[in-house]
Write an enzyme that holds these catalytic residues in place. Structure first.
Site, short mmCIF file in Angstrom:
data_model
loop_
_atom_site.label_atom_id
_atom_site.label_comp_id
_atom_site.label_asym_id
_atom_site.label_seq_id
_atom_site.Cartn_x
_atom_site.Cartn_y
_atom_site.Cartn_z
N LYS A 102 6.31 38.23 -20.81
CA LYS A 102 6.80 38.99 -19.86
C LYS A 102 5.82 39.28 -18.81
O LYS A 102 6.31 39.53 -17.27
CB LYS A 102 7.49 40.13 -20.17
N GLU A 124 15.71 47.80 -14.97
CA GLU A 124 16.39 48.57 -16.20
C GLU A 124 15.82 47.87 -17.51
O GLU A 124 15.12 47.02 -17.30
CB GLU A 124 17.85 47.97 -15.89
N SER A 391 6.39 33.52 -28.09
CA SER A 391 6.68 34.14 -26.86
C SER A 391 6.18 35.58 -26.91
O SER A 391 5.77 36.16 -25.74
CB SER A 391 7.99 34.07 -26.44
#
Ligand SMILES: *Cc1c(COP(=O)(O)O)cnc(C)c1O
Length: 409
Positions: A102, A124, A391
């Site tokens: 991310k 959010e 990931s």
């Protein structure tokens, strides 16, 4: 805002944009009038600023020196032996700063926000992973940062709330409705519409209205660019298979993008089958969903009887989303990629296996990709090559794993 979040009602297609922002019939920007000029401004910035040499150099600089790229492409020799089939390589996104992929797109979003003259990042968050990644880049690049989080999630995810606060972000508790992710999105969007001149809305995956799916992909595609170079160094040829888990689809498209034109490379996304095939017990959108619009874009989604987004579940909180990035819907429709699903149980078993045979504790999300890889590699001859996108790392999931394994012992 309610309508925007819930259903396809009151939607006006942006006819003039039928090409840009679409992947076949999927994608687009199906948003209320108030959001249109704001998204147009962002789409313009994405188109004119992101491709420039200056932006790209700065972006690559921070990916290298701040996030720690390139991430290794590691030959998982013991996992390969364990499976007894194809050679398995792991793309180690778990080794990035903050422990997942991310950070790649939040660095891109923060740099673009800076160029656009914005003062504040808002986002959010459900489980808190995207909130932490956004708070991290807000600290690094000197933005104010508001993270909207349902009150129920705030209680469940105390360590991530603490991380965000240590990073200097305001965590805004949302008490409306069920007080979880959906209400947090509503609150964040309202704040965005009211303050858009100063605010950049950082989306957490390759989803949402144009330009987000393309923009997030472009910030993640470094993963596949590196993987191609690295596999050529290791093996002197391209891989036979790419495998990645799919929630919204950002880590998967990040790996896949570079290989889309190489027809000999087979592409497989892995969705969460949770507790089983019953609606509400999984989040395997591409496996069980149908075409529909939510959150401002047309894709494949899981619907309830009324056509609203269905409740979804996965043990991996980063994967429980009732829609999916529009480019994945397109890749499925055209047959370029295949999407499979594995259960919670299979993901947990895979997490234990990778931990025990390679000394790598994967995130529960990534464990879905590992689980399918373990099943699949066994069926392939030894000269085949698989690249799996690892990931993220599993440290964030220790409480969940602890609970489950305790029950089992
Ligand atoms: C958030 C997250 C995911 C799922 O998001 P995508 O956009 O589908 O990549 C997968 N793995 C990890 C480690 C995550 O934190």
């Amino acid at each position: 805002m309610e309508d925007f979040m819930n259903t396809a009602t009151h939607i006006q297609e942006k006819k003039e944009n039928l090409r840009e922002g679409f992947f076949g019939k999927f994608g687009g920007a199906y948003v209320p009038e108030v959001l249109k000029p704001i998204l147009d401004e962002l789409a313009e910035a994405y188109k004119t600023i992101v491709p420039t040499k200056e932006f790209q150099e700065e972006f690559r600089y921070y990916l290298k020196h701040y996030a720690g790229r390139p991430s290794p492409l590691y030959f998982a020799e013991r996992l390969t032996e364990y499976c007894g089939g194809a050679k398995i390589y792991l793309k180690r996104e778990d080794l990035n700063h903050t422990g997942a992929h991310k950070i790649n797109h939040t660095i891109g979003e923060a740099l673009l926000a800076k160029k656009m003259g914005k003062k504040k990042l808002i986002a959010e968050t459900g489980a808190g992973q995207h909130g932490v990644a956004t708070a991290t880049v807000a600290a690094r690049f000197g933005f104010d940062c508001d993270i909207y989080m349902g009150a129920v999630d705030v209680k469940k995810q105390a360590p991530n709330v603490l991380r965000m606060k240590l990073l200097g972000a305001n965590v805004i508790e949302v008490n409306e409705g069920a007080a979880t992710l959906k209400e947090a999105v509503d609150a964040a969007l309202n704040a965005f519409v009211q303050n858009h001149e100063d605010v950049f809305y950082a989306l957490g995956s390759a989803v949402g209205p144009h330009p987000y799916p393309s923009m997030v992909r472009d910030f993640q595609k470094i993963v596949g660019e590196e993987a191609e170079k690295q596999i050529l160094e290791h093996e002197g040829r391209l891989p036979d298979y790419l495998i990645a888990c799919v929630g919204g689809g950002s880590n998967a498209i990040g790996l896949f993008n570079q290989f889309l034109d190489y027809k000999e490379v087979n592409i497989i996304g892995v969705e969460p089958l949770g507790k089983g095939e019953k609606l509400g017990e999984h989040a395997a959108t591409l496996n069980f969903g149908e075409e529909g619009i939510m959150h401002g874009f047309n894709s494949i989604m899981l619907k309830d009887e009324k056509g609203n987004p269905a409740p979804v579940y996965s043990i991996a909180s980063g994967l429980d989303y009732p829609s999916v990035g529009p480019q994945h819907a397109f890749l499925k429709e055209t047959g370029r990629a295949k999407y499979v699903a594995v259960t919670d149980r299979e993901a947990i078993d895979a997490l234990r296996i990778l931990s025990e045979v390679e000394g790598i504790i994967p995130a529960l999300e990534s464990s879905h990709a590992i689980a399918y890889t373990i099943k699949f590699a066994k069926t392939l001859p030894k000269d085949k090559i698989i690249i799996v996108n690892l990931s993220g790392r599993g440290d964030k999931d220790l409480d969940t794993i602890f609970e489950i394994l305790n029950l089992q012992v």
